[in-house]
Design a protein around this motif. Sequence first.
Motif, PDB file in Angstrom:
ATOM      1  N   MET A   1       0.801  -1.151  -0.073  1.00 58.04           N
ATOM      2  CA  MET A   1      -0.082   0.065  -0.029  1.00 58.04           C
ATOM      3  C   MET A   1       0.698   1.223   0.020  1.00 58.04           C
ATOM      4  SD  MET A   1      -2.884   1.229   2.849  1.00 58.04           S
ATOM      5  CE  MET A   1      -3.684  -0.419   2.534  1.00 58.04           C
ATOM      6  N   HIS A   2       0.567   2.188  -0.714  1.00 56.89           N
ATOM      7  CA  HIS A   2       1.329   3.570  -0.736  1.00 56.89           C
ATOM      8  C   HIS A   2       0.692   4.206   0.245  1.00 56.89           C
ATOM      9  CE1 HIS A   2       2.324   7.502  -3.059  1.00 56.89           C
ATOM     10  NE2 HIS A   2       1.756   7.857  -2.041  1.00 56.89           N
ATOM     11  N   VAL A   3       1.623   4.840   1.277  1.00 53.53           N
ATOM     12  CA  VAL A   3       1.276   5.730   2.480  1.00 53.53           C
ATOM     13  C   VAL A   3       2.149   6.799   2.324  1.00 53.53           C
ATOM     14  CG1 VAL A   3       1.485   5.755   5.017  1.00 53.53           C
ATOM     15  CG2 VAL A   3       1.255   3.270   3.851  1.00 53.53           C
ATOM     16  N   GLY A   4       1.084   8.002   2.491  1.00 47.66           N
ATOM     17  CA  GLY A   4       1.359   9.267   2.457  1.00 47.66           C
ATOM     18  C   GLY A   4       1.227  10.123   3.754  1.00 47.66           C
ATOM     19  N   MET A   5       1.593  11.263   3.829  1.00 48.75           N
ATOM     20  CA  MET A   5       1.287  12.195   5.166  1.00 48.75           C
ATOM     21  C   MET A   5       0.872  13.635   4.580  1.00 48.75           C
ATOM     22  SD  MET A   5       3.808  14.619   5.674  1.00 48.75           S
ATOM     23  CE  MET A   5       3.639  15.068   7.369  1.00 48.75           C
ATOM     24  N   SER A   6      -0.203  14.234   5.025  1.00 44.50           N
ATOM     25  CA  SER A   6      -0.584  15.658   4.761  1.00 44.50           C
ATOM     26  C   SER A   6      -0.333  16.674   5.772  1.00 44.50           C
ATOM     27  CB  SER A   6      -1.859  15.342   4.524  1.00 44.50           C
ATOM     28  OG  SER A   6      -2.085  16.803   3.850  1.00 44.50           O
ATOM     29  N   VAL A   7      -0.104  17.747   5.470  1.00 45.54           N
ATOM     30  CA  VAL A   7       0.013  19.080   6.470  1.00 45.54           C
ATOM     31  C   VAL A   7      -1.053  19.985   6.076  1.00 45.54           C
ATOM     32  CG1 VAL A   7       2.316  18.817   7.296  1.00 45.54           C
ATOM     33  CG2 VAL A   7       2.095  20.134   5.312  1.00 45.54           C
ATOM     34  N   ILE A   8      -1.741  20.520   6.937  1.00 46.46           N
ATOM     35  CA  ILE A   8      -2.851  21.533   6.529  1.00 46.46           C
ATOM     36  C   ILE A   8      -2.667  22.575   6.918  1.00 46.46           C
ATOM     37  CG2 ILE A   8      -4.567  19.328   6.259  1.00 46.46           C
ATOM     38  CD1 ILE A   8      -5.623  20.189   8.901  1.00 46.46           C
ATOM     39  N   PHE A   9      -1.766  23.230   8.026  1.00 52.79           N
ATOM     40  CA  PHE A   9      -1.566  24.570   8.424  1.00 52.79           C
ATOM     41  C   PHE A   9      -2.798  25.227   9.021  1.00 52.79           C
ATOM     42  CE2 PHE A   9       1.136  23.767   4.758  1.00 52.79           C
ATOM     43  CZ  PHE A   9       2.302  23.858   5.317  1.00 52.79           C
ATOM     44  N   GLN A  10      -3.149  24.456   9.890  1.00 57.12           N
ATOM     45  CA  GLN A  10      -4.541  25.027  10.520  1.00 57.12           C
ATOM     46  C   GLN A  10      -4.238  25.883  12.039  1.00 57.12           C
ATOM     47  OE1 GLN A  10      -7.547  22.101  12.285  1.00 57.12           O
ATOM     48  NE2 GLN A  10      -9.162  23.066  11.230  1.00 57.12           N
ATOM     49  N   GLN A  23       6.147  27.008  10.580  1.00 51.40           N
ATOM     50  CA  GLN A  23       7.339  26.358  10.913  1.00 51.40           C
ATOM     51  C   GLN A  23       7.174  24.891  11.364  1.00 51.40           C
ATOM     52  OE1 GLN A  23       8.384  29.092  13.652  1.00 51.40           O
ATOM     53  NE2 GLN A  23       9.723  30.219  12.378  1.00 51.40           N
ATOM     54  N   GLN A  24       5.880  24.779  12.245  1.00 47.76           N
ATOM     55  CA  GLN A  24       5.641  23.538  12.757  1.00 47.76           C
ATOM     56  C   GLN A  24       5.181  22.187  11.797  1.00 47.76           C
ATOM     57  OE1 GLN A  24       4.284  25.338  17.114  1.00 47.76           O
ATOM     58  NE2 GLN A  24       3.071  24.371  16.000  1.00 47.76           N
ATOM     59  N   ASP A  25       4.429  22.632  11.020  1.00 50.53           N
ATOM     60  CA  ASP A  25       3.996  21.754   9.820  1.00 50.53           C
ATOM     61  C   ASP A  25       4.929  21.540   9.017  1.00 50.53           C
ATOM     62  OD1 ASP A  25       1.418  21.570  11.172  1.00 50.53           O
ATOM     63  OD2 ASP A  25       0.193  21.905   9.460  1.00 50.53           O
ATOM     64  N   LEU A  26       5.796  22.576   8.723  1.00 50.17           N
ATOM     65  CA  LEU A  26       6.663  22.211   7.570  1.00 50.17           C
ATOM     66  C   LEU A  26       8.096  21.397   8.231  1.00 50.17           C
ATOM     67  CD1 LEU A  26       7.776  25.640   6.008  1.00 50.17           C
ATOM     68  CD2 LEU A  26       6.708  23.615   4.941  1.00 50.17           C
ATOM     69  N   ALA A  27       8.222  21.320   9.530  1.00 52.33           N
ATOM     70  CA  ALA A  27       9.141  20.442  10.307  1.00 52.33           C
ATOM     71  C   ALA A  27       8.517  19.076  10.002  1.00 52.33           C
ATOM     72  CB  ALA A  27       9.090  20.724  11.607  1.00 52.33           C
ATOM     73  N   LEU A  28       7.095  18.924  10.292  1.00 54.10           N
ATOM     74  CA  LEU A  28       6.495  17.533   9.971  1.00 54.10           C
ATOM     75  C   LEU A  28       7.026  17.062   8.494  1.00 54.10           C
ATOM     76  CD1 LEU A  28       3.185  17.940  11.954  1.00 54.10           C
ATOM     77  CD2 LEU A  28       5.490  16.831  12.726  1.00 54.10           C
ATOM     78  N   ALA A 329      -6.376  20.881  14.589  1.00 55.75           N
ATOM     79  CA  ALA A 329      -7.344  21.314  15.819  1.00 55.75           C
ATOM     80  C   ALA A 329      -6.405  21.915  16.786  1.00 55.75           C
ATOM     81  CB  ALA A 329      -8.118  20.375  16.184  1.00 55.75           C
ATOM     82  N   GLY A 330      -5.304  22.543  16.465  1.00 55.72           N
ATOM     83  CA  GLY A 330      -4.476  23.128  17.574  1.00 55.72           C
ATOM     84  C   GLY A 330      -3.814  22.259  18.447  1.00 55.72           C
ATOM     85  N   MET A 331      -3.495  21.030  17.761  1.00 58.83           N
ATOM     86  CA  MET A 331      -2.732  20.098  18.617  1.00 58.83           C
ATOM     87  C   MET A 331      -1.193  20.417  18.781  1.00 58.83           C
ATOM     88  SD  MET A 331      -1.577  16.064  17.046  1.00 58.83           S
ATOM     89  CE  MET A 331      -3.388  15.736  16.822  1.00 58.83           C
ATOM     90  N   ASP A 332      -0.600  20.342  20.202  1.00 60.32           N
ATOM     91  CA  ASP A 332       0.633  20.482  20.267  1.00 60.32           C
ATOM     92  C   ASP A 332       1.695  20.191  19.331  1.00 60.32           C
ATOM     93  OD1 ASP A 332       2.681  21.654  22.561  1.00 60.32           O
ATOM     94  OD2 ASP A 332       3.418  19.717  22.092  1.00 60.32           O
ATOM     95  N   HIS A 333       2.805  21.025  18.840  1.00 58.70           N
ATOM     96  CA  HIS A 333       3.685  20.230  17.963  1.00 58.70           C
ATOM     97  C   HIS A 333       4.197  18.906  18.536  1.00 58.70           C
ATOM     98  CE1 HIS A 333       6.355  19.854  14.789  1.00 58.70           C
ATOM     99  NE2 HIS A 333       7.264  20.151  15.661  1.00 58.70           N
ATOM    100  N   ASP A 337       4.359  15.648  16.408  1.00 55.96           N
ATOM    101  CA  ASP A 337       5.613  14.776  16.038  1.00 55.96           C
ATOM    102  C   ASP A 337       5.470  13.545  16.637  1.00 55.96           C
ATOM    103  OD1 ASP A 337       8.433  15.336  14.857  1.00 55.96           O
ATOM    104  OD2 ASP A 337       8.458  14.172  16.726  1.00 55.96           O
ATOM    105  N   ARG A 338       5.143  13.113  17.880  1.00 51.34           N
ATOM    106  CA  ARG A 338       5.125  12.073  18.277  1.00 51.34           C
ATOM    107  C   ARG A 338       4.084  11.003  17.787  1.00 51.34           C
ATOM    108  NH1 ARG A 338       1.720   8.795  20.456  1.00 51.34           N
ATOM    109  NH2 ARG A 338       0.271  10.750  20.271  1.00 51.34           N
ATOM    110  N   ASN A 339       2.783  11.672  17.282  1.00 47.37           N
ATOM    111  CA  ASN A 339       1.713  10.864  16.604  1.00 47.37           C
ATOM    112  C   ASN A 339       2.091  10.449  15.452  1.00 47.37           C
ATOM    113  OD1 ASN A 339      -0.701  10.156  15.735  1.00 47.37           O
ATOM    114  ND2 ASN A 339      -1.208  12.108  14.984  1.00 47.37           N
ATOM    115  N   MET A 340       3.021  11.575  14.524  1.00 44.58           N
ATOM    116  CA  MET A 340       3.386  10.815  13.084  1.00 44.58           C
ATOM    117  C   MET A 340       4.366   9.853  13.277  1.00 44.58           C
ATOM    118  SD  MET A 340       4.765  13.340   9.974  1.00 44.58           S
ATOM    119  CE  MET A 340       6.449  13.448  10.739  1.00 44.58           C
ATOM    120  N   ASN A 341       5.463  10.296  14.124  1.00 38.81           N
ATOM    121  CA  ASN A 341       6.711   9.075  14.379  1.00 38.81           C
ATOM    122  C   ASN A 341       6.028   7.692  14.718  1.00 38.81           C
ATOM    123  OD1 ASN A 341       9.588  10.358  13.956  1.00 38.81           O
ATOM    124  ND2 ASN A 341       8.162  11.941  14.366  1.00 38.81           N
ATOM    125  N   LEU A 342       5.155   7.584  15.722  1.00 40.09           N
ATOM    126  CA  LEU A 342       4.732   6.313  15.970  1.00 40.09           C
ATOM    127  C   LEU A 342       4.034   5.669  14.814  1.00 40.09           C
ATOM    128  CD1 LEU A 342       4.178   4.101  18.315  1.00 40.09           C
ATOM    129  CD2 LEU A 342       2.285   5.312  19.028  1.00 40.09           C
TER     130      LEU A 342
END
Length: 365
Positions: A1-10, A23-28, A329-333, A337-342
Amino acid sequence: MHVGMSVIFQNPGEEIPDQQVYQQDLALAMQAEPLGFDSVWSVEHHFTNYTMCPDVLQFLTYMAGATKSIQLGSMVCVLPWHDPLRVIEQISMLDNLSGGRLILGLGRGTGKVEFDGFQTDMGTARLRFKESTEMVLNALENGYAEYHGELLDQPRVDIRPRPLKSMRGRAFAAAVSPDSARIMAEMGVGILIVPQKPWKAVRQELQDYRDVYRDANGEEPPPPMVAGWTFVDENADRAEEKAREFIGGYWDSIIEHYQFDKPHLKDIPGYEHHGLIYDRLTAPGGLEMMTDFFIDLQLWGTPEQVYDKIVKLQDETFMDSYMGVFSYAGMDHAEADRNMNLFAREVMPELQALAPVHERLGMPA
């Protein structure tokens, strides 16, 4: 399966400066390639803090220069808000700069605030989207743009730089209504799904889409691509608590940006399906029911639970690509980061190891 990620700058509530959000979403996003994601995506929206990416192709051009091999996806470029000729040139330039890494997602838009800002009549959006999509895709195949329709009239001009390679098989559209899905099938465009409707309805619409696609194109459609708001935690109870907080918060931002709590969409041609959301929201207990429904459609839980939910999504839709959104939704960076890396460490390798959908589920290739 192809797996991607998206940033939305909310930036809900504007509790931090917009540049800090960037800065935070670009870091992701900059972690996507080294972590092993197959693609990086963003969206297009205007004028509110719902998402602050007014030019998704510009963002992807930045990412093209910052990466080497990862694919670059638009989720989506909203054609009724653009001169399609300029979009064609932007796409061709980006594809040349990136060596053909673009996955082109297109859409027609639903936000009244955005149509009003661009002084574009929402009542013409469906036809404008259809004509623009035809013009864009034909130009990218032919190397020149020419179109004569009800709304668009474009004399022939060459596209330079010339399109690098065909967009067939890598052009998708976000289709919510059955009529839109039919239009996409007739044009040979794949389907991009954001979970928002009961899977029984999605299955039927996808079957209708596949039937039309086969009749119109003489071949099988590409597997759908699915995007989902994702929250992963080793602790199942914490995963549910935080998913209800953040995914529920994201649903609140959807209602606010699209003004789904107002009846205007019911009277706009082409948006009757969206207008039904107002009836559901304003029914007794409707907001709570729709919030719970949206949260439960998304992908959250322990790594094992999230893997199982995505595999079930493949069973439901025959998709072969999943794109996760990990910060919203204003999630702490640090949490994002922990969410995506896990997810990247525990879920993604198992998904990428799956056999292609036509092999795993016996779908025609």
